[in-house]
Design an enzyme around this catalytic site. Structure first.
Site, short mmCIF file in Angstrom:
data_model
loop_
_atom_site.label_atom_id
_atom_site.label_comp_id
_atom_site.label_asym_id
_atom_site.label_seq_id
_atom_site.Cartn_x
_atom_site.Cartn_y
_atom_site.Cartn_z
N ASP A 37 0.84 -1.20 0.00
CA ASP A 37 0.00 0.00 0.00
C ASP A 37 0.87 1.25 0.00
O ASP A 37 2.06 1.20 0.32
CB ASP A 37 -0.93 0.00 1.22
CG ASP A 37 -0.18 -0.10 2.53
OD1 ASP A 37 0.78 -0.90 2.62
OD2 ASP A 37 -0.53 0.64 3.48
N GLU A 61 0.07 -1.05 5.72
CA GLU A 61 1.13 -0.47 6.54
C GLU A 61 0.91 1.02 6.78
O GLU A 61 1.07 1.52 7.89
CB GLU A 61 2.50 -0.70 5.87
CG GLU A 61 3.70 -0.51 6.78
CD GLU A 61 4.24 0.91 6.82
OE1 GLU A 61 5.01 1.22 7.75
OE2 GLU A 61 3.89 1.73 5.93
#
Lengths: 509, 509
Positions: free
Chosen positions: A133, A198
């Site tokens: 991400d 994350e």
């Protein structure tokens, strides 16, 4: 305190390696496995860049809670799973449940990938942690190119996620794929722990890691994280510590509604005056934190540690220029780095509830909330810090004899992390860096907080290393994020060399 | 200093008026013109509320510089011009040019309305000043109802602009329309000065007033402003002074971009730490302004003035409750009112450029701007205040030895205003209040700044009165602004009575 001295054995090995390296270049014998791997990586670098381009094109933003972005993120995780299966890995895509948003909305958390390649008991098992991400990015924020179209300019590959963290994840995959393509035996068993949340706080990851402690992680020898940057443009680094963070809010409330400064100015304990006094009591002009006792548990600097700072390369002039800062609080490299890495710091982030827009509004905010955080270092204890900060603010507030209400709260607490640099994977990484870059790495810490290192280390009881690939000016989280082609390709080689060094150490340890 | 003693003649008149009032109720003779007007207003109150609802529905926000809002504002001025023409007034819609925004954008300033109704040289001419623009309001700021949908709950008419200033403008129009509807002769010539930029600093107004000094304003006897509040929920007030305002910004800049608190926390002179220290040096916990010399030119309190404060009705308990404030800085009515009206005050409004949203962002803002203002009273001099504040902040900043840049600027300066309470329109207003409300008004000042009073008085050399209609808890500029139906309707009657009293005084003076 970190043990950073090179052992005698290590020095001897380094010497031998240099000797062997010298012999190769002098006599140019048929290339060994590593040379073939390096050649392969050089020859296929455009393919590797192309794959990075495909991954960057997916807007896998986990921060903005929009259903469209969440679909992109799920697609990204699917792409990565396919890629890992293409390497021959067994891939488990572990369902991670749902994210509850404050507004009641629910979004799926992307599955966490647990992948395994090889299970030879004679080989060490190296686990790579990475994330797919990215932070939000829009061209109008000041990007010179479309953030989701990887664009190469002068050897720089611009695009959101190029350095944080898609590039490093792919570098690891590239390294494995080179062995596979050349039909070379992988010197290590490889595991992958790949997540997609994350940037949004690694939701559901800790729970999975705990659950898999005696499953997926039981055979792991070390965990590699490549999610931060060197402190130089050209010299590699190894990271052995990160600061933690205690994020505080302090609210001062007179009433919920705001006041007009004409109608009430002069007769109130104004919440902003109280708050400004509270925030002003936290840190002095030299950056020293004024909360009593806060430095009590900070690990003292050892002589050994001082030498590490002396050995670290940092061009102060270049650093000041690239940071666009006129003058730092400290003039020497050692003081500067110590205050970034091994001393706590306190930053005031802002105020919620006050007037923040352009223009001249004559408001007395009725209820304001200051936000500040303290970067924590070993051996500060989060709950002690919470008590110290709360008691300090309560004391300052009581002296004002204000009729307002004050509420202090620690909104977020993340522990600092420190590794033992005499652990095997640090030695292997140093050797790999010498092989690929012909230099000793900077032994550094990171002043920011990467909670996953501490979580992985504490939960799995396995040793963790941070082995970054990106240069200091990559601009993670910022506009015009990039990774240099050189870092991406040499980084792929570095991981391949690391596999071999881990294997050598495993058989000789 | 204000002259506030009631004259003997005034006391006699009051007595006679009460006597006459008593005679009416005893013998119920055919209603006089005022009784008919009052009946008409009572009977048509739902229509008056409906018109207010239509006006509130227009989001005539002049503060936020958005083209959509500016169009709403122009529409609002058009609605008011139509309404005035409907009364039979001659309406000039005076072009006011353009507003240059700091970002280069240009927005039209709504035209200023100059309207006239009657020009009988035997009658006095009363000019009403009002404004049609409002402060920003969004339901998510804490409104219980949509701010642009007038909503009546228990006799309270909630909506942005209800009390500031659409309600009072309409009350004046309602009073005139009652005479018109009943075909009663208007006892005064009426002028209207209506603008749409009051909340944004009355751009272009002063220039127009200066230009019209010997035109539109030459025949005016007095100017009535109804743009503030009583200090009670039920007892009317007359206002004879307002505080001025010096609005300051102080910017501290390290660089344009923000920093990450992990990557830079500990080595910077953080702009927020500098700014918090600067703002914290301005005022102490007791509300005393710490800028050296700031109290030097404040007019000393006279004995006569003390008596006015003693005579002013203020139920401290009720005031505290209606303000929802636990404890004020002062315990006596006199101290409280003096600190609101005749002493300066300093309020910190907020910070631009820092993190202001919900959540926990770990940012070190690179450039922040604090905003505060000082309410001015006679005989403070604005340029002296500017110098005092700038020198004080420069001194505090220099002591920090920070590498950041500080810039202080006085963004806005507005003079205080004070009237002579023995002027004719104060007597007329007192009589009208006795007639409608059966009580003496509170003789008060307003702690907030209504620059137009000072501008109109200085420029036209005409005498100004502030005749408010709203109750103390109306919440102008705040969430859930309201006007009570009772205040709106009795206020319409008050203006009608005021016309008659002005006419009586004009013939007898």
């Amino acid at each position: 305190s970190p043990a950073v001295a090179h052992s005698q054995a290590e020095s001897l090995l380094a010497f031998l390696l240099l000797l062997v390296g010298g012999m190769f270049s002098a006599s140019t014998p048929p290339p060994g496995p590593l040379e073939k791997i390096f050649q392969y990586i050089d020859l296929h670098q455009d393919e590797f860049v192309q794959t990075l381009k495909e991954w960057v094109a997916v807007e896998s933003d986990s921060v903005q809670p929009a259903p469209r972005l969440r679909r992109e993120l799920l697609h990204m995780v699917g792409l990565a799973a396919d890629r890992l299966r293409g390497l021959g890995a067994r891939v488990a895509s572990v369902d991670a449940g749902f994210q509850q948003l404050p507004d009641g909305q629910t979004l799926p958390i992307p599955p966490i990938l647990l992948a395994e390649l090889g299970s030879d008991p004679k080989k060490p098992t190296v686990c790579f942690y990475g994330h797919l991400d990215v932070q939000p990015a829009r061209q109008e924020d000041g990007w010179l190119t479309d953030p989701y179209t990887l664009t190469e300019v002068d050897g720089k590959l611009y695009g959101r996620g190029t350095t944080d963290n898609k590039g490093p994840v792919l570098a690891w995959i590239n390294a494995v794929s080179a062995f596979k393509a050349l039909d070379e035996d992988l010197p290590v068993n490889i595991k992958f722990l790949i997540e997609g949340m994350e940037e949004a706080g690694s939701l559901a990851l800790e729970e999975l890691v705990r659950k898999e402690k005696s499953g997926f992680f039981s055979s792991v020898d070390c965990i590699v994280i490549s999610d931060n940057l060197w402190i130089s443009q050209r010299k590699p680094a190894l990271i052995y510590g990160t600061r933690g963070n205690s994020y505080f809010t302090v609210e001062v409330k007179c009433r919920d509604q705001d006041f007009h400064s004409g109608t009430f100015g002069g007769i109130l304990n104004e919440p902003m005056a109280d708050l400004v006094a509270l925030l002003g009591s936290l840190v002095d002009a030299s950056g020293h934190i004024l909360v009593p006792g806060i430095y009590e548990h900070v690990a003292p600097v050892t002589e050994e540690e001082k030498r590490v700072y002396e050995d670290t390369d940092l061009d102060m002039e270049e650093y000041r220029n690239s940071s666009q800062v006129k003058r730092f609080l400290f003039d020497t490299k050692e003081e500067l780095l110590m205050h970034l890495w091994r001393y706590p710091s306190l930053s005031i982030h802002g105020i919620e509830g006050a007037f923040h827009e352009p223009g001249a509004k004559t408001v007395i905010p009725g209820r304001v909330m200051g936000k500040f955080s303290i970067r924590l270092v070993p051996h500060m204890d989060m709950s002690v810090v919470e008590t110290q900060v709360t008691q300090h603010l309560e004391y300052i507030f009581s002296k004002r004899n204000s009729s307002n209400q004050m509420t202090v709260s620690m909104a977020l607490g993340l522990h600092p992390w420190i590794a033992n640099v005499s652990d095997r994977q640090y030695l292997a990484a140093k050797r790999a860096i010498r092989t690929v870059f012909g230099t000793e790495p900077d032994m550094i810490r990171d002043g920011s907080t990467i909670p996953i290192a501490k979580i992985l280390q504490d939960t799995t009881q396995k040793s963790v290393i941070m082995l970054p690939l990106g240069a200091v000016d990559d601009g993670e989280h910022s506009q015009n994020e990039k990774i240099n082609r050189w870092n991406y390709i040499e980084g792929s080689k570095l991981f391949a060399a690391f596999f071999l060094e881990m294997a050598k150490l495993h058989s000789s340890w």
